[in-house]
Design an enzyme around this catalytic site. Structure first.
Site, PDB file in Angstrom:
ATOM      1  CB  SER A  99      -0.817   0.081   1.345  1.00  0.00           C
ATOM      2  OG  SER A  99      -1.802  -1.000   1.129  1.00  0.00           O
ATOM      3  CE  LYS A 173      -5.192  -1.785   1.460  1.00  0.00           C
ATOM      4  NZ  LYS A 173      -4.012  -2.282   1.536  1.00  0.00           N
ATOM      5  CE  LYS A 241       0.962   2.434   4.696  1.00  0.00           C
ATOM      6  NZ  LYS A 241       1.395   1.261   3.876  1.00  0.00           N
TER       7      LYS A 241
END
Length: 295
Positions: A99, A173, A241
């Site tokens: 990611s 995502k 994150k």
């Protein structure tokens, strides 16, 4: 298998290890590297060959899969002074399943093309269990031809869907992580409300299954919240994150996402209070702190 591939697999952590193992057990030749060598070496019983450097892992590979922790780490391994692009064979395929920011994926795709390397950004969702079961949601961005050439391979890991050109896999995502983070926060609040209101949270969860409030988070994470079982499948620090990356992109797009901003703040506090290594479902601990409830 009629067409076994040589695969370089970089990053054999919580999810990467079972993913590499599945590819090897399906008949592919897998050469793996991890920053902590023991994690790659532990896959030897599955037939995975541990390599000492990323370059050794990608040497001669038809496909290189990257499952590292973050955009900066991926950039270092792929594009850095000793990056792997120069060691990959011409017309091989680089699949970044980490990611990372959308802009990072686009930049990597351009750098790969300059080296005659085909690129796919294909982040995943489903956690450790999804990696073990081969049931990951795989959101792919890249050229249709590259996706077609890798779809059978990715199908061993889960359900790949091409959503657009390079970078859009990462965008999908972020959409996924936005839903996950916000739903974890809502389910956490719901479990606390049930508890303080005098109901059995486990039975409340059971009663909700199949209704409009049902979700993967309610099914998979509410029991962990109730049992205080936060062994990481997806550590909270990586959820943070992703929420931070989502808000950064939203700012670039002049979007105001107030719910995401609030949830991001909760995850920030969770990490500040030392719970970043716990599973992201541990967000309920932060809500317990705010309400003076025992952890």
């Amino acid at each position: 298998m009629n067409d076994p591939k040589t695969i370089g697999f970089l990053g054999t952590g919580i999810m990467g290890a079972p993913m590499a193992g599945r590819l090897c057990q399906a008949g592919h030749r897998v050469h793996a590297w991890n920053r902590t060598p023991d994690k790659a070496q532990a896959l030897a019983s599955l037939g995975v060959a541990a390599k000492q450097t990323p370059k050794q892992a990608v040497d001669g590979a038809d496909v290189v899969i990257v499952m590292l922790s973050s955009g900066p780490v991926c950039d270092e391994v792929i594009l850095g002074p000793t990056g792997i692009l120069a060691s990959m064979k011409r017309d091989s395929i680089l699949v970044v399943m980490s990611s990372i920011p959308v802009a990072t994926a686009k930049r990597q795709a351009e750098a790969a093309a300059a080296q005659h390397i085909r690129y796919l950004d294909a982040p995943v969702s489903g956690g450790e269990q999804g990696a073990i079961d081969g049931s990951l949601a795989i959101m792919a961005g890249g050229e249709p031809s590259v996706f077609e050439q890798t779809s059978a391979l990715l199908g061993l890991l889960g359900r790949p869907v091409r959503v657009g050109p390079a970078g859009t896999g990462q965008l999908a995502k972020l959409v996924n992580q936005l839903i996950v983070a916000n739903t974890i926060a809502t389910v956490s609040e719901a479990m606390l409300l049930a508890e303080r209101g005098g109901a059995d949270p486990s039975q409340v969860r059971e009663a909700l299954l199949g209704g409009f409030a049902d979700s993967t988070i309610l099914r998979a994470h509410a029991p962990r919240m109730i049992a205080n079982d936060f062994k990481p499948g997806g550590p909270a620090k990586w959820q943070l994150k992703d929420t931070q990356t989502t808000l950064s992109l939203a700012k670039e797009l002049s979007l105001d996402l107030p719910v995401a901003s609030l949830v991001n703040g909760l995850f920030e506090d969770l990490v500040v209070h030392g719970d970043g290594e716990l599973d992201h479902s541990a967000l309920i601990r932060e809500l317990r702190r705010r309400n003076g409830m025992p952890l």
